[in-house]
Design an enzyme around this catalytic site. Structure first.
Site, PDB file in Angstrom:
ATOM      1  N   ASN A  76       0.907  -1.239  -0.091  1.00 49.61           N
ATOM      2  CA  ASN A  76      -0.096  -0.032   0.052  1.00 49.61           C
ATOM      3  C   ASN A  76       0.755   1.329  -0.044  1.00 49.61           C
ATOM      4  O   ASN A  76       1.566   1.373   0.808  1.00 49.61           O
ATOM      5  CB  ASN A  76      -0.938   0.171   1.298  1.00 49.61           C
ATOM      6  CG  ASN A  76      -1.773   1.297   1.221  1.00 49.61           C
ATOM      7  OD1 ASN A  76      -2.020   2.025   0.196  1.00 49.61           O
ATOM      8  ND2 ASN A  76      -2.173   1.389   2.625  1.00 49.61           N
ATOM      9  N   LYS A  86       0.057   4.240  -0.305  1.00 53.31           N
ATOM     10  CA  LYS A  86      -0.495   5.449   0.260  1.00 53.31           C
ATOM     11  C   LYS A  86      -0.109   6.650  -0.571  1.00 53.31           C
ATOM     12  O   LYS A  86      -0.304   6.454  -1.983  1.00 53.31           O
ATOM     13  CB  LYS A  86       0.184   5.720   1.760  1.00 53.31           C
ATOM     14  CG  LYS A  86      -0.234   4.505   2.558  1.00 53.31           C
ATOM     15  CD  LYS A  86       0.269   4.539   3.993  1.00 53.31           C
ATOM     16  CE  LYS A  86       0.130   3.410   4.817  1.00 53.31           C
ATOM     17  NZ  LYS A  86       0.223   3.455   6.138  1.00 53.31           N
ATOM     18  N   HIS A 116      -9.564   1.389   4.766  1.00 56.18           N
ATOM     19  CA  HIS A 116      -8.233   1.407   5.405  1.00 56.18           C
ATOM     20  C   HIS A 116      -8.286   2.336   6.774  1.00 56.18           C
ATOM     21  O   HIS A 116      -9.109   3.491   6.608  1.00 56.18           O
ATOM     22  CB  HIS A 116      -6.904   1.866   4.547  1.00 56.18           C
ATOM     23  CG  HIS A 116      -5.702   1.871   5.023  1.00 56.18           C
ATOM     24  ND1 HIS A 116      -5.145   3.104   5.880  1.00 56.18           N
ATOM     25  CD2 HIS A 116      -4.777   0.787   4.926  1.00 56.18           C
ATOM     26  CE1 HIS A 116      -4.042   2.423   6.404  1.00 56.18           C
ATOM     27  NE2 HIS A 116      -3.610   1.359   5.633  1.00 56.18           N
ATOM     28  N   GLU A 136      -6.683   4.777   7.752  1.00 58.10           N
ATOM     29  CA  GLU A 136      -6.555   6.137   7.436  1.00 58.10           C
ATOM     30  C   GLU A 136      -7.450   6.784   6.699  1.00 58.10           C
ATOM     31  O   GLU A 136      -7.869   7.933   7.008  1.00 58.10           O
ATOM     32  CB  GLU A 136      -4.939   6.175   6.784  1.00 58.10           C
ATOM     33  CG  GLU A 136      -3.769   6.015   7.536  1.00 58.10           C
ATOM     34  CD  GLU A 136      -2.536   5.443   6.719  1.00 58.10           C
ATOM     35  OE1 GLU A 136      -1.756   5.333   7.034  1.00 58.10           O
ATOM     36  OE2 GLU A 136      -2.856   5.731   5.493  1.00 58.10           O
ATOM     37  N   GLU A 152      -5.399  -4.912  10.213  1.00 57.79           N
ATOM     38  CA  GLU A 152      -4.412  -3.752  10.817  1.00 57.79           C
ATOM     39  C   GLU A 152      -4.860  -3.143  11.974  1.00 57.79           C
ATOM     40  O   GLU A 152      -5.559  -2.324  12.218  1.00 57.79           O
ATOM     41  CB  GLU A 152      -4.576  -2.874   9.457  1.00 57.79           C
ATOM     42  CG  GLU A 152      -5.855  -2.261   9.075  1.00 57.79           C
ATOM     43  CD  GLU A 152      -5.809  -0.913   8.383  1.00 57.79           C
ATOM     44  OE1 GLU A 152      -4.585  -0.534   7.766  1.00 57.79           O
ATOM     45  OE2 GLU A 152      -6.880  -0.307   8.185  1.00 57.79           O
ATOM     46  N   GLY A 154       2.960   2.194  11.025  1.00 54.85           N
ATOM     47  CA  GLY A 154       3.562   3.411  11.221  1.00 54.85           C
ATOM     48  C   GLY A 154       4.282   3.836  12.243  1.00 54.85           C
ATOM     49  O   GLY A 154       4.961   4.716  12.400  1.00 54.85           O
ATOM     50  N   SER A 201       2.676  -3.347  10.343  1.00 51.76           N
ATOM     51  CA  SER A 201       4.259  -3.088  10.291  1.00 51.76           C
ATOM     52  C   SER A 201       4.954  -4.325  10.026  1.00 51.76           C
ATOM     53  O   SER A 201       5.884  -5.022  10.740  1.00 51.76           O
ATOM     54  CB  SER A 201       4.593  -2.429  11.614  1.00 51.76           C
ATOM     55  OG  SER A 201       4.291  -1.098  11.860  1.00 51.76           O
TER      56      SER A 201
END
Length: 251
Positions: A9, A11, A94, A96, A166, A172, A212
């Site tokens: 991904n 992003k 996702h 985010e 996730e 991150g 991660s």
């Protein structure tokens, strides 16, 4: 046996020119890959990436899809547009998107139905925040996301669906769940699918870990019974790192 699937991904990273450069670096490194390999790139790089991927084993993915065929939805990209660009997979829901752009289980469900209707293969993300984890609400959150996000989805539809677990607290941050914890939580997601859509559906469903995964922990995570791949963020932007994850069995 479920075929592992490793998806990058990207992003909001890489121009079209940079995308082609990264893909050309990646292709020879994964040409003998055992898992299915996908790169999910920004909208503006889709056409260039698709051309660069021709003749390779790597599949093209997008990072989101609109819930409507067309219309007054400024900034959205339709499934038909993605298909014309050569997209096969699409990330939906996702963390985010949920955190910064107001995505909900309801909007995830609408986007998922649209992707399936047009023939895209969805990678649907679920996962808990650090606050939810610390309050021991992980299972409650996941149950809601699965039951509402996959509302009115048939067992037959699941043949084209991938779920990505996730844990938001591990994205991150450099933190990661232990392999055993990740496996246990993904096993719980599989049990939810089994209860609603049946044992055969749950057994065949591929569920990725998206917290991660790195070259250093990929082999351990991928050895777990319920983990069928990874949704890779930062490491997917470096060809060697991503290839090392894809080729985890050789490490």
């Amino acid at each position: 046996m479920r075929k592992p699937i490793i998806a990058g991904n990207w992003k909001m990273n890489k121009t079209a020119t940079e995308a082609v450069k990264l893909i050309n670096e990646l292709k020879p490194l994964v040409e003998r890959a055992k898992p299915e390999v996908v790169v999910c790139v920004p909208y503006t790089a889709l056409w260039a990436a698709g051309e660069a991927l021709e003749g390779s084993k790597i599949k093209l993915g997008a990072e989101n899809v609109a819930w409507a065929d067309s219309g007054a939805f400024t900034g959205e990209i339709s499934a038909e547009m993605l298909l014309e660009a050569g997209v096969e997979y699409v990330i939906i829901g996702h963390s985010e998107r949920r955190q910064y752009f107001g995505e909900t289980d309801e909007s995830v469900n609408k986007r998922l139905k649209q992707a399936l209707k047009l023939g895209l293969k969805p990678i649907v993300c679920v996962g808990e925040t650090l606050e939810e984890r610390e309050k021991n609400r992980t299972r409650r959150v996941l149950k809601k996301q699965v039951l509402e996000g996959f509302k009115d989805i048939s067992a037959e539809d699941f043949k084209d669906i991938v779920i990505a677990y996730e844990p938001v607290w591990a994205i991150g941050t450099g933190k990661t769940a232990t392999a055993e914890d990740a496996n246990k939580t993904i096993g719980f997601i599989r049990s939810l699918v089994r209860k609603v859509w049946g044992a055969e559906t749950a057994k065949a469903l591929r569920i990725q870990y998206g917290g991660s995964m790195k070259p250093g922990n990929a082999k351990e995570l991928m050895a777990m019974r319920h983990i069928d791949g990874g949704l890779i963020g930062g490491a997917s932007l470096v060809a060697k790192d991503f290839a090392d994850i894809v080729n985890y069995k050789e490490r």
